[in-house]
Design an enzyme around this catalytic site. Structure first.
Site, PDB file in Angstrom:
ATOM      1  N   HIS A 308       8.279 -62.877  24.505  1.00  0.00           N
ATOM      2  CA  HIS A 308       6.876 -62.674  24.854  1.00  0.00           C
ATOM      3  C   HIS A 308       6.635 -61.193  25.079  1.00  0.00           C
ATOM      4  CE1 HIS A 308       3.004 -63.136  26.870  1.00  0.00           C
ATOM      5  NE2 HIS A 308       2.969 -64.329  26.314  1.00  0.00           N
ATOM      6  N   ASP A 366       5.271 -72.093  24.515  1.00  0.00           N
ATOM      7  CA  ASP A 366       5.310 -72.952  23.328  1.00  0.00           C
ATOM      8  C   ASP A 366       6.640 -73.660  23.111  1.00  0.00           C
ATOM      9  OD1 ASP A 366       2.686 -72.591  22.425  1.00  0.00           O
ATOM     10  OD2 ASP A 366       3.192 -70.597  21.715  1.00  0.00           O
TER      11      ASP A 366
HETATM   12  N1  CMC Z   1      13.890 -64.653  18.058  1.00  0.00           N
HETATM   13  C1  CMC Z   1      14.748 -63.649  17.729  1.00  0.00           C
HETATM   14  N2  CMC Z   1      14.542 -62.361  18.054  1.00  0.00           N
HETATM   15  C2  CMC Z   1      13.436 -62.047  18.718  1.00  0.00           C
HETATM   16  C3  CMC Z   1      12.498 -63.033  19.105  1.00  0.00           C
HETATM   17  C4  CMC Z   1      12.765 -64.368  18.759  1.00  0.00           C
HETATM   18  N3  CMC Z   1      11.916 -65.339  19.102  1.00  0.00           N
HETATM   19  N4  CMC Z   1      11.472 -62.452  19.750  1.00  0.00           N
HETATM   20  C5  CMC Z   1      11.750 -61.150  19.790  1.00  0.00           C
HETATM   21  N5  CMC Z   1      12.934 -60.898  19.168  1.00  0.00           N
HETATM   22  C6  CMC Z   1      13.609 -59.589  19.054  1.00  0.00           C
HETATM   23  C7  CMC Z   1      12.901 -58.699  18.035  1.00  0.00           C
HETATM   24  O1  CMC Z   1      13.448 -58.871  16.753  1.00  0.00           O
HETATM   25  C8  CMC Z   1      13.192 -57.324  18.612  1.00  0.00           C
HETATM   26  O2  CMC Z   1      14.548 -57.002  18.327  1.00  0.00           O
HETATM   27  P1  CMC Z   1      14.989 -55.453  18.090  1.00  0.00           P
HETATM   28  O3  CMC Z   1      14.682 -54.757  19.384  1.00  0.00           O
HETATM   29  O4  CMC Z   1      16.422 -55.513  17.762  1.00  0.00           O
HETATM   30  O5  CMC Z   1      14.134 -54.962  16.962  1.00  0.00           O
HETATM   31  C9  CMC Z   1      13.111 -57.555  20.126  1.00  0.00           C
HETATM   32  O6  CMC Z   1      13.459 -58.925  20.315  1.00  0.00           O
HETATM   33  C10 CMC Z   1      11.742 -57.264  20.713  1.00  0.00           C
HETATM   34  O7  CMC Z   1      10.796 -58.091  20.057  1.00  0.00           O
HETATM   35  P2  CMC Z   1       9.375 -57.625  19.541  1.00  0.00           P
HETATM   36  O8  CMC Z   1       9.080 -58.335  18.251  1.00  0.00           O
HETATM   37  O9  CMC Z   1       9.286 -56.149  19.548  1.00  0.00           O
HETATM   38  O10 CMC Z   1       8.458 -58.203  20.682  1.00  0.00           O
HETATM   39  P3  CMC Z   1       6.899 -58.375  20.646  1.00  0.00           P
HETATM   40  O11 CMC Z   1       6.419 -58.207  22.021  1.00  0.00           O
HETATM   41  O12 CMC Z   1       6.275 -57.485  19.614  1.00  0.00           O
HETATM   42  O13 CMC Z   1       6.675 -59.878  20.119  1.00  0.00           O
HETATM   43  C11 CMC Z   1       6.561 -62.232  20.136  1.00  0.00           C
HETATM   44  C12 CMC Z   1       6.523 -60.949  20.971  1.00  0.00           C
HETATM   45  C13 CMC Z   1       6.110 -63.397  20.994  1.00  0.00           C
HETATM   46  C14 CMC Z   1       5.585 -62.109  18.954  1.00  0.00           C
HETATM   47  C15 CMC Z   1       8.007 -62.442  19.618  1.00  0.00           C
HETATM   48  O14 CMC Z   1       8.878 -62.571  20.717  1.00  0.00           O
HETATM   49  C16 CMC Z   1       8.106 -63.672  18.696  1.00  0.00           C
HETATM   50  O15 CMC Z   1       7.813 -63.564  17.513  1.00  0.00           O
HETATM   51  N6  CMC Z   1       8.498 -64.863  19.260  1.00  0.00           N
HETATM   52  C17 CMC Z   1       8.548 -66.077  18.488  1.00  0.00           C
HETATM   53  C18 CMC Z   1       7.142 -66.625  18.287  1.00  0.00           C
HETATM   54  C19 CMC Z   1       6.573 -67.229  19.556  1.00  0.00           C
HETATM   55  O16 CMC Z   1       7.235 -67.984  20.256  1.00  0.00           O
HETATM   56  N7  CMC Z   1       5.290 -66.934  19.832  1.00  0.00           N
HETATM   57  C20 CMC Z   1       4.589 -67.488  20.986  1.00  0.00           C
HETATM   58  C21 CMC Z   1       4.286 -66.452  22.013  1.00  0.00           C
HETATM   59  S1  CMC Z   1       3.721 -67.128  23.586  1.00  0.00           S
HETATM   60  C22 CMC Z   1       2.291 -68.016  23.271  1.00  0.00           C
HETATM   61  C23 CMC Z   1       1.175 -67.260  22.669  1.00  0.00           C
HETATM   62  O17 CMC Z   1       1.087 -66.039  22.676  1.00  0.00           O
HETATM   63  O18 CMC Z   1       0.286 -67.918  22.167  1.00  0.00           O
END
Ligand code: CMC
Length: 431
Positions: A308, A366
């Site tokens: 998140h 989720d």
């Molecule tokens: N699985 C594997 N790796 C992950 C995940 C995951 N679910 N989430 C983040 N990472 C890694 C990402 O690859 C990055 O790694 P590195 O630093 O080596 O490049 C690191 O963790 C930081 O992630 P980020 O993508 O920079 O984080 P963000 O704040 O931009 O994205 C997120 C947040 C929710 C989009 C992301 O965690 C994600 O795609 N999660 C899976 C989808 C999900 O569950 N979404 C629902 C969010 S909560 C409900 C809502 O918002 O509606």
């Protein structure tokens, strides 16, 4: 006391400016950089809003480090345990918990707006039989603005309130009609003599030929799901609603923009994606292979329902949902227990894996919510629609707060231009 400031120096020119630091009631303070361009000729660059507060708000507070979520100051755990969705709607919209008279009035007013214009009901027929329900929701809620030209004046609080009530009242009807349309069943009209959640359930699942049997356990599970998803401060969909609303567009078209944003798997679409993932993993013995893929930068697969932008701790909503999920599956005795077992094991393994620990990736709202919706008999492709029904109050409450701002200005981000410098047009024969 002197105003606290941050001094910014432009090393190219030696010019400095003091930016005021603003402090709210909770959470990180902000640097007020609104005069930055005027003083130093500089913009800030923060494309994904990693460190940018886009507004001041009194509605919802999140402490992502500690895993705290408050609606109007009230902890989500207390609201999930003691409150109802309509009461939470009242709280989010008007800032205080209602007295019993206020609650009765509110419920009565909402009930008066649950029906859809029959013209809008006909609008459904234009969709393909296999349209994604979120595509339909974007379209129908956008179209709703065409039915209410009487509430267009956003400087009129009565107009704004009317839009809020209409939206909260009609969203379950709109959502249930989408479900019925896609499975080819007759629409079930709203009943104003039962609770908001019971009515939603019967519109989703009743059929004209039988008496619908209400299930209190299922109803309460849905009620809590709606409460937990009701608002989440300035997330992507809410920010979309606010940005669209800042142009003074019709609120329902702004909400349609929010719904479109919610659809994506990085946001509300994750609940659907989690179930698809759990079904693909199938059994706990396959988890290690999937964990390897989640960590592989060359593999696009992510552990859906984990991570998140704000929570660097267990999402407090996920904790509540995990518990309800456990109880609900036991009470309803559905076929979903094996998927829950996979989810529990997946969570356990991920939480003890260095990759997830170092990045502070925890289950989000989720991760378990899809299992609850599935146990309630809601089809997978409708999951994000249910999220949207719950979040509609958050969108409209945030939109109302924005309209109440006497200094409301259209939102207009700037950019760092990296394209060509000025150049002269070349006639086609000379290219
Ligand atoms: N699985 C594997 N790796 C992950 C995940 C995951 N679910 N989430 C983040 N990472 C890694 C990402 O690859 C990055 O790694 P590195 O630093 O080596 O490049 C690191 O963790 C930081 O992630 P980020 O993508 O920079 O984080 P963000 O704040 O931009 O994205 C997120 C947040 C929710 C989009 C992301 O965690 C994600 O795609 N999660 C899976 C989808 C999900 O569950 N979404 C629902 C969010 S909560 C409900 C809502 O918002 O509606």
């Amino acid at each position: 006391m002197n105003q606290q400031t941050v001094t910014i120096t432009d090393n190219r020119t030696g010019k400095t400016m003091n930016c005021p630091i603003k402090t709210g009631t909770e959470g990180a303070s902000v640097i007020d950089g609104q005069a930055l361009y005027k003083e130093l000729g500089l913009f800030t660059l923060d494309p994904a809003f990693l460190t940018t507060a886009s507004c001041e708000s009194k509605i919802t507070f999140i402490d992502g480090e500690k895993g705290i979520l408050l609606y109007r100051g009230y902890p989500i755990e207390q609201l999930a345990e003691h409150s109802s969705y309509p009461e939470v709607c009242y709280l989010l919209l008007y800032g205080e918990l209602p007295t019993s008279d206020q609650m009765e009035d509110f419920k009565h007013t909402v009930c008066q707006h649950t029906l859809l214009h029959e013209g809008l009901v006909n609008f459904y027929k234009g969709f393909r039989h296999d349209a994604h329900p979120m595509a339909m929701l974007v379209g129908v809620v956008g179209a709703l603005s065409g039915y209410y030209p009487d509430a267009m004046d956003i400087s009129n609080p009565e107009h704004c309130n009317k839009s809020a009530i209409r939206l909260i009242a009609k969203m379950p009807t709109i959502a249930a009609n989408i479900h019925k349309y896609l499975i080819g069943q007759a629409y079930v009209y709203p009943r104003n003599d039962i609770s908001y959640v019971s009515n939603f359930m019967q519109m989703m699942f009743a059929v004209p030929s039988e008496t619908y049997q209400f299930n209190e356990i299922a109803n309460r599970a849905l009620e809590v799901m709606l409460i937990l998803h009701a608002d989440h401060e300035q997330n992507a969909s809410t920010s979309t609603v606010r940005l669209a609303g800042s142009s003074q567009a019709h609120p329902f078209s702004c909400v349609a923009g929010g719904i479109a944003t919610l659809w994506g798997p990085a946001h509300g679409g994750a609940n659907e994606a989690v179930i698809r993932l759990l079904q693909e993993i199938k059994t706990p013995k396959n988890i290690p292979e999937y964990i390897r893929r989640f960590k592989d930068k060359n593999d696009p697969m992510k552990l859906m329902g984990f991570g998140h932008r704000v929570y660097k701790n267990y999402d407090p909503r996920a904790k509540i949902i995990r518990k309800i999920c456990h109880n609900l599956l036991q009470e309803l005795g559905t076929q979903d227990q094996p998927l829950f077992e996979v989810a529990l094991e997946l969570e356990k393994i991920a939480l003890s894996d260095d990759y997830f620990i170092e990045r502070k990736l925890y289950p989000n709202v989720d991760f378990y919510s899809g299992l609850i919706l599935k146990a309630l008999g809601i089809p997978l492709n409708m999951f994000t629609v249910i999220f949207a029904v719950a979040r509609s109050v958050g969108w409209i409450a945030q939109w109302m707060e924005m309209t109440e701002d006497a200094n409301l200005k259209i939102g207009r981000p700037r950019q760092l231009y990296i394209g060509n410098k000025r150049r002269d047009y070349v006639p086609v024969a000379k290219r």
